[in-house]
Each structure stands twice: as structure tokens, then as C-alpha cells.
Enzyme design. Structure first.
Site, PDB file in Angstrom:
ATOM      1  N   TYR A   1     -10.227   4.421  14.894  1.00 44.95           N
ATOM      2  CA  TYR A   1      -9.233   4.593  13.875  1.00 44.95           C
ATOM      3  C   TYR A   1      -9.049   6.096  14.072  1.00 44.95           C
ATOM      4  CZ  TYR A   1      -7.190   4.989   9.411  1.00 44.95           C
ATOM      5  OH  TYR A   1      -6.318   5.470   8.487  1.00 44.95           O
TER       6      TYR A   1
ATOM      7  N   GLY B   1       0.705  -1.190  -0.050  1.00 43.42           N
ATOM      8  CA  GLY B   1      -0.010   0.145   0.171  1.00 43.42           C
ATOM      9  C   GLY B   1       0.908   1.398   0.094  1.00 43.42           C
TER      10      GLY B   1
HETATM   11  N1  LIG Z   1      -5.898   3.688   2.373  1.00 45.40           N
HETATM   12  C1  LIG Z   1      -6.286   4.994   2.950  1.00 45.40           C
HETATM   13  O1  LIG Z   1      -7.233   5.423   2.461  1.00 45.40           O
HETATM   14  C2  LIG Z   1      -5.609   5.742   3.896  1.00 45.40           C
HETATM   15  C3  LIG Z   1      -6.138   6.898   4.305  1.00 45.40           C
HETATM   16  C4  LIG Z   1      -5.342   7.458   5.408  1.00 45.40           C
HETATM   17  C5  LIG Z   1      -4.552   7.218   6.058  1.00 45.40           C
HETATM   18  N2  LIG Z   1      -4.182   5.762   5.826  1.00 45.40           N
HETATM   19  C6  LIG Z   1      -2.880   5.263   6.689  1.00 45.40           C
HETATM   20  O2  LIG Z   1      -1.992   4.860   5.876  1.00 45.40           O
HETATM   21  C7  LIG Z   1      -1.338   3.798   6.337  1.00 45.40           C
HETATM   22  C8  LIG Z   1      -1.268   2.808   5.464  1.00 45.40           C
HETATM   23  O3  LIG Z   1      -2.339   2.353   4.860  1.00 45.40           O
HETATM   24  P1  LIG Z   1      -2.714   1.516   3.682  1.00 45.40           P
HETATM   25  O4  LIG Z   1      -3.737   1.999   3.135  1.00 45.40           O
HETATM   26  O5  LIG Z   1      -1.258   1.334   2.700  1.00 45.40           O
HETATM   27  O6  LIG Z   1      -2.936   0.138   4.243  1.00 45.40           O
HETATM   28  P2  LIG Z   1      -2.774  -1.330   3.851  1.00 45.40           P
HETATM   29  O7  LIG Z   1      -2.485  -1.663   2.405  1.00 45.40           O
HETATM   30  O8  LIG Z   1      -3.576  -2.269   4.572  1.00 45.40           O
HETATM   31  O9  LIG Z   1      -1.035  -1.683   4.385  1.00 45.40           O
HETATM   32  C9  LIG Z   1      -0.941  -1.483   5.898  1.00 45.40           C
HETATM   33  C10 LIG Z   1       0.594  -1.781   6.005  1.00 45.40           C
HETATM   34  O10 LIG Z   1       0.746  -1.772   7.579  1.00 45.40           O
HETATM   35  C11 LIG Z   1       1.340  -3.011   8.024  1.00 45.40           C
HETATM   36  N3  LIG Z   1       1.062  -3.605   9.208  1.00 45.40           N
HETATM   37  C12 LIG Z   1      -0.303  -3.444   9.706  1.00 45.40           C
HETATM   38  N4  LIG Z   1      -0.241  -3.821  10.996  1.00 45.40           N
HETATM   39  C13 LIG Z   1       1.185  -3.797  11.368  1.00 45.40           C
HETATM   40  C14 LIG Z   1       1.794  -4.377  12.500  1.00 45.40           C
HETATM   41  N5  LIG Z   1       1.265  -4.551  13.523  1.00 45.40           N
HETATM   42  N6  LIG Z   1       3.087  -4.460  12.483  1.00 45.40           N
HETATM   43  C15 LIG Z   1       3.981  -3.895  11.400  1.00 45.40           C
HETATM   44  N7  LIG Z   1       3.328  -3.398  10.256  1.00 45.40           N
HETATM   45  C16 LIG Z   1       1.951  -3.750  10.177  1.00 45.40           C
HETATM   46  C17 LIG Z   1       1.027  -4.125   6.801  1.00 45.40           C
HETATM   47  O11 LIG Z   1       1.897  -4.881   6.527  1.00 45.40           O
HETATM   48  P3  LIG Z   1       1.866  -6.461   7.136  1.00 45.40           P
HETATM   49  O12 LIG Z   1       0.375  -7.047   6.958  1.00 45.40           O
HETATM   50  O13 LIG Z   1       2.888  -7.430   6.297  1.00 45.40           O
HETATM   51  O14 LIG Z   1       2.033  -6.543   8.476  1.00 45.40           O
HETATM   52  C18 LIG Z   1       1.043  -3.312   5.526  1.00 45.40           C
HETATM   53  O15 LIG Z   1       2.341  -2.892   5.002  1.00 45.40           O
HETATM   54  C19 LIG Z   1      -1.959   3.476   7.536  1.00 45.40           C
HETATM   55  O16 LIG Z   1      -1.525   4.203   9.045  1.00 45.40           O
HETATM   56  C20 LIG Z   1      -3.257   4.036   7.403  1.00 45.40           C
HETATM   57  O17 LIG Z   1      -4.005   4.145   8.648  1.00 45.40           O
HETATM   58  C21 LIG Z   1      -4.632   5.076   4.796  1.00 45.40           C
END
Ligand SMILES: NC(=O)c1ccc[n+]([C@@H]2O[C@H](COP(=O)([O-])OP(=O)(O)OC[C@H]3O[C@@H](n4cnc5c(N)ncnc54)[C@H](OP(=O)(O)O)[C@@H]3O)[C@@H](O)[C@H]2O)c1
Length: 234
Positions: free
Chosen positions: A140, A13
Site C-alpha cells: 500500500y 467512502g
Molecule cells: N480511509 C483512509 O484512512 C485513507 C487514508 C489515506 C488514503 N486513503 C485513500 O483514499 C482512497 C479512498 O479510500 P476509502 O477509505 O474511501 O476506501 P473505501 O471506503 O474502501 O472505498 C474504496 C473505493 O474504491 C473503489 N474501488 C476499489 N477498487 C476498485 C477498482 N479496481 N476499480 C474501481 N473502483 C475501485 C470502491 O468501489 P467498489 O468497491 O464499488 O469498486 C470504493 O468506492 C483510496 O485510494 C485510499 O487508499 C484512505
């Protein structure tokens, strides 16, 4: 650039796009994650940010390979949504433990090397929802609001040591995380976004790279929205 960079959740992501951007800039990149999903060309470290010992081991391995971490991107995050009346304590605390306490764990461990170097950049991935709230996802939103207080406190505490702390607040970004969101909610958020689409992960990564660049050395305690106008809503 040849900095030692550590990115939590750097394998998928938004984190993956951030890792690829730093690799492209010539930095030495360590990515910390739980799953087998690895990022080629980076140092892949198995690390669950809810476990202090794993965080410590990941930093020790990154330091051995690349030297003290100069740029920390705290990006790992999860969502476990439910309306408040149905939200279990487990759901609430799992999200806080990963998104907020996880960020504290990595930031605290990062200070060890940064204080010795007397420089460092900490960049936290928050969310537009931290300020606005998100229906059905109070856990969240609370975790992301908490990151603002954490980052700004770090910015105050360590400014004298050449360490800055900033946040990047995305709106909706096309990753696995939003696949879990009900379709109606996703459509509602896109409708409220001025640009009428979700961001691509590399559109978030560009701002993170910019915040880590030398030219951004006077920026600290800032939360930069990268949300296509979503925070202003309709
Ligand atoms: N997508 C959106 O619309 C959005 C919007 C605003 C903010 N964000 C923020 O952006 C960040 C990345 O989100 P994303 O959308 O890229 O989500 P994603 O595709 O679900 O990826 C989440 C990442 O976090 C890692 N992760 C989760 N729990 C973990 C843990 N306990 N220890 C280590 N790594 C962990 C996962 O890797 P593994 O599963 O391999 O551990 C993965 O690399 C997050 O903080 C999210 O809240 C996302």
C-alpha cells in the site's frame, strides 16, 4: 460550476464525499466503480480500474453524457495488508495494479480530452503512508509513494497544455477501509495524530474541491497533506 468531473471509487467512502461535494457545486459528475453500490444524482459507471477496456468505456460514456472530462479524481484504492515475509506476490501486485497502475490508466485516458480542451485538473488521492511507510502494508505504501512520482511527471509533461496534477494525502479517514485495519494499529495512528481523531470523508473532499477550483490554477505537482498532523507523528 458545470464541469465534467470523473471520480474513480466515487460511490463509497472518501470518493463518495468528493462526488457529493462536486454535485453540490453544480458540476456534472460521473463515478466509476465495480460494485452495485450507486450514488444518486451521479452518472454511475461500472468500471474496474485494473481493466483498460473498462476504463476506456467509462470515459467514453462520461464524455457522451457530460463532454470531455475536465476534472479527474483518481481515488479508487484497496489495501491487502501483511508483513513482508508473509506477503504474497498476488497481494503485492493487486494493490499496485489498483492503486498505482489504475491511476496511470485513468490519467492516460483523461489526457485525450484534456489535451483537446487544453485544460484539465488531475487530482490523485495518495496517503501520508506513501512517505512514512506503514508497518504490514508495504504494498500500500509503495503504491501511494508511486503516485507522487506519477503525478509530478504528469505535472511536468502537461503544464504547457493547461493541465495540472496534484495529490491530496489523507492520514486516517473514517471509511470501510480502516474498518479492515487491526484495532491496535488504528489506535496507534489516532494517538500519533495531533487532532486525536480520524478525519471524516468530507474533510478530505473540501481540499479536493479547492484544488479543482479556478483559484488553484497556479498549483501543480503539489501533495497537500490533510492528516490532522499524523505525518509529523509523535
Ligand atoms: N480511509 C483512509 O484512512 C485513507 C487514508 C489515506 C488514503 N486513503 C485513500 O483514499 C482512497 C479512498 O479510500 P476509502 O477509505 O474511501 O476506501 P473505501 O471506503 O474502501 O472505498 C474504496 C473505493 O474504491 C473503489 N474501488 C476499489 N477498487 C476498485 C477498482 N479496481 N476499480 C474501481 N473502483 C475501485 C470502491 O468501489 P467498489 O468497491 O464499488 O469498486 C470504493 O468506492 C483510496 O485510494 C485510499 O487508499 C484512505
Amino acid at each position: 460550476m458545470n464541469r465534467s468531473v470523473l471520480i474513480t471509487g466515487g460511490n463509497r467512502g472518501i470518493g463518495r464525499a468528493i462526488s457529493e461535494a462536486f454535485l453540490k457545486a453544480g458540476d456534472q459528475v460521473a463515478v466509476a466503480h465495480r460494485s452495485d453500490d450507486e450514488l444518486p444524482d451521479a452518472l454511475n459507471l461500472r468500471c474496474d480500474v485494473t481493466d483498460t477496456a473498462q476504463v476506456d468505456a467509462a470515459f467514453t460514456a462520461a464524455e457522451a453524457a457530460h463532454g470531455p472530462v475536465e476534472v479527474l479524481v483518481s481515488n479508487a484504492g484497496i489495501s491487502r495488508s501483511a508483513p513482508l515475509a508473509a506477503m504474497t506476490e498476488d497481494q503485492f501486485s493487486q494493490v499496485l495494479d489498483t492503486n498505482l497502475t489504475g491511476a496511470y490508466r485513468v490519467a492516460r485516458r483523461a489526457t485525450r480530452g484534456m489535451l483537446r480542451l487544453r485544460r484539465g485538473r488531475m487530482i490523485f488521492i495518495s496517503s501520508v503512508m506513501g512517505g512514512a511507510g506503514l508497518q504490514g502494508a508495504g504494498n500500500y505504501a509503495a503504491s501511494k509513494a508511486g503516485l507522487v512520482g506519477l503525478a509530478r511527471s504528469i505535472a511536468r509533461e502537461y503544464a504547457g497544455y493547461g493541465i495540472t496534477a496534484n495529490l491530496v494525502a489523507p492520514g486516517l479517514v473514517r471509511t470501510d477501509m480502516i474498518e479492515e485495519m487491526p484495532e491496535g494499529m488504528r489506535r496507534h495512528l489516532v494517538d500519533r495524530t495531533f487532532l486525536k481523531r480520524a478525519a471524516e470523508p468530507d474533510e478530505i473532499a473540501a481540499t479536493v474541491l479547492w484544488l479543482a477550483a479556478d483559484g488553484s490554477r497556479y498549483i501543480t505537482g503539489a501533495e497537500i497533506p490533510v492528516d490532522g498532523g499524523l505525518r509529523l507523528g509523535a
